[in-house]
Design a protein around this motif. Structure first.
Motif: not given
Ligand code: A3P
Ligand code: MG
Ligand code: MG
Length: 379
Positions: A78, A205, A44-46, A203
């Motif tokens: 990303r 990210n 989720d790139r948090v 992924d």
């Protein structure tokens, strides 16, 4: 060579010429970095602060495995959004909040940026054709640097040809095939975790980042950089950093010319990248032209300078360190307006072989420090 004054030229630009190999900058030093914090990005790139959730373990991949497997359907790249230094600043804020609770002085470094920016600066004496452009802002005594990239350029990179995306994929796929989430010693030879490696979605990210403090010449810095994996389980009595490893891919080397180019360009970049973050181990995955893994080879970061020393046309780590220290002094001397909305352009100009600092842009649309940073909890 004494201290040179770097007053602006008539066009308002200050210039630091790249010294020739014979006219060197003052020798300088770099102290081994100490990790002060870390964070993990999930899909989720948090950023999860102080989390090692995405720090995986190295596990020898199967020889001959296909690095193209899963491309393009299991490749999540990303998106090129401007994240600036946000996760890094959040980490530093978090570290300082903890220090305040312990009645310790906050860390207010001379410089704060991503490790990749420092790598570019360090390699400049040997990458004289590669332009770079940075945004610089002085705020509460710290110079912050980020890459200046026009949104169109970032988008163009993202949407490159399938062939280019495949080459990029190979690098990430190697990381994915060569790592597992638990220490390999805990796995049985037929453990599903080992098989699942090749079925995974790649992924980009997902990342683990180390945040560390180091001193270059007279400048203390806080840098953040991705660490690819642990090469073994760290012992409880040592710093985790000792077990950090950088993963890289390279085409199988079949002739002396390729060996020369590998040592001259690839080893310089991976040395600078790993040295800056205190990552002592590097593992190369050598691949064929059609993306099959041939073999892996381990290096110690510290042995790389010795490997190239004395060979004609190679790099000298001391020249990289001396230049980077001089460049930071140049930046610190020129970036003087302490204001979060003021941005300077710092640029390496390959045609002039000089680093340039352009006049400050006040109330700049390029301002990149988040509004809340340094206002809140840790101050
Ligand atoms: P390789 O360097 O093995 O080709 P890093 O090695 O820094 O951890 O980066 C992991 C991978 O990201 C790289 O693997 C490469 O595939 C991709 N990558 C990193 N920087 C890149 C860049 N500037 N352009 C294209 N791909 C890049
Ligand atoms: Mg990486
Ligand atoms: Mg890597």
């Amino acid at each position: 060579r004494g201290e040179r004054t770097r007053a602006p030229d008539s066009d308002g630009v200050r210039r630091l010429p790249l010294a020739s190999p014979t006219a060197r900058f003052q020798p300088s030093t770099f102290t081994f970095p100490t990790e002060i914090g870390c964070f993990s990005f999930g899909p989720d790139r948090v950023a999860q602060q102080q989390s090692r959730a995405e720090l995986k373990y190295y596990c020898e991949p199967d020889p001959g495995c296909n690095l193209s497997d899963g491309f393009p359907d299991r490749f999540i790249q990303r998106a090129p959004t401007a994240e600036h230094l946000d996760a890094l600043l959040e980490c530093l804020d978090d570290v300082n909040a903890t220090r305040r609770d312990l009645a310790k002085e906050p860390i207010r470094p001379a410089l704060c940026t991503w490790r990749g920016i420092m790598t570019k600066i360090m390699c400049t004496p040997y990458s004289t054709r590669d332009e770079w452009q940075l945004n610089a802002t002085l705020f509460k005594g710290t110079v912050f640097l980020e890459e200046r990239e026009e949104p169109e350029a970032a988008a163009a990179k993202y949407g490159r040809s399938d062939r280019d995306r495949l080459f990029t994929y190979w690098g990430y796929k190697f990381e994915s095939l060569a790592t597992v989430p638990v220490p390999p010693s805990q796995l049985q030879p037929d453990d599903p975790v080992l098989r699942e490696r090749s079925a995974q979605v790649v992924d980009t990210n997902v990342q683990f980042c180390s945040v560390f403090r180091a001193t270059l010449g007279k400048h203390d810095m806080v840098l953040g950089g991705e660490v690819d994996c642990l090469i073994r389980e760290p012992r409880p009595d040592e710093r985790v950093q000792n077990a950090y490893a950088e993963l890289k891919t390279n085409r199988v080397i079949t002739d002396p010319r390729q060996q020369n180019s590998f040592e001259k360009f690839k080893l310089l970049r991976v040395w600078a990248q790993s040295y800056l973050a205190g990552v002592p181990n590097i593992i190369f995955g050598f691949r064929t032209d059609d993306g099959r893994l041939s073999h892996t080879k381990r290096f110690e970061t510290a042995e790389l300078p010795r490997l190239v020393r004395g060979k004609p046309g190679m790099w000298d780590p001391n020249r990289c360190i001396a230049f980077a220290a001089e460049c930071l002094t140049f930046i610190r001397d020129a970036v003087t307006v302490d204001d979060r909305r003021t941005v300077y352009l710092v640029r390496f100009n390959p045609s002039a072989l000089a680093v340039e600092i352009h006049p400050a842009e006040t109330d700049s649309p390029r301002a990149f420090l988040p509004g809340v940073y340094l206002e809140a909890k840790s101050v």
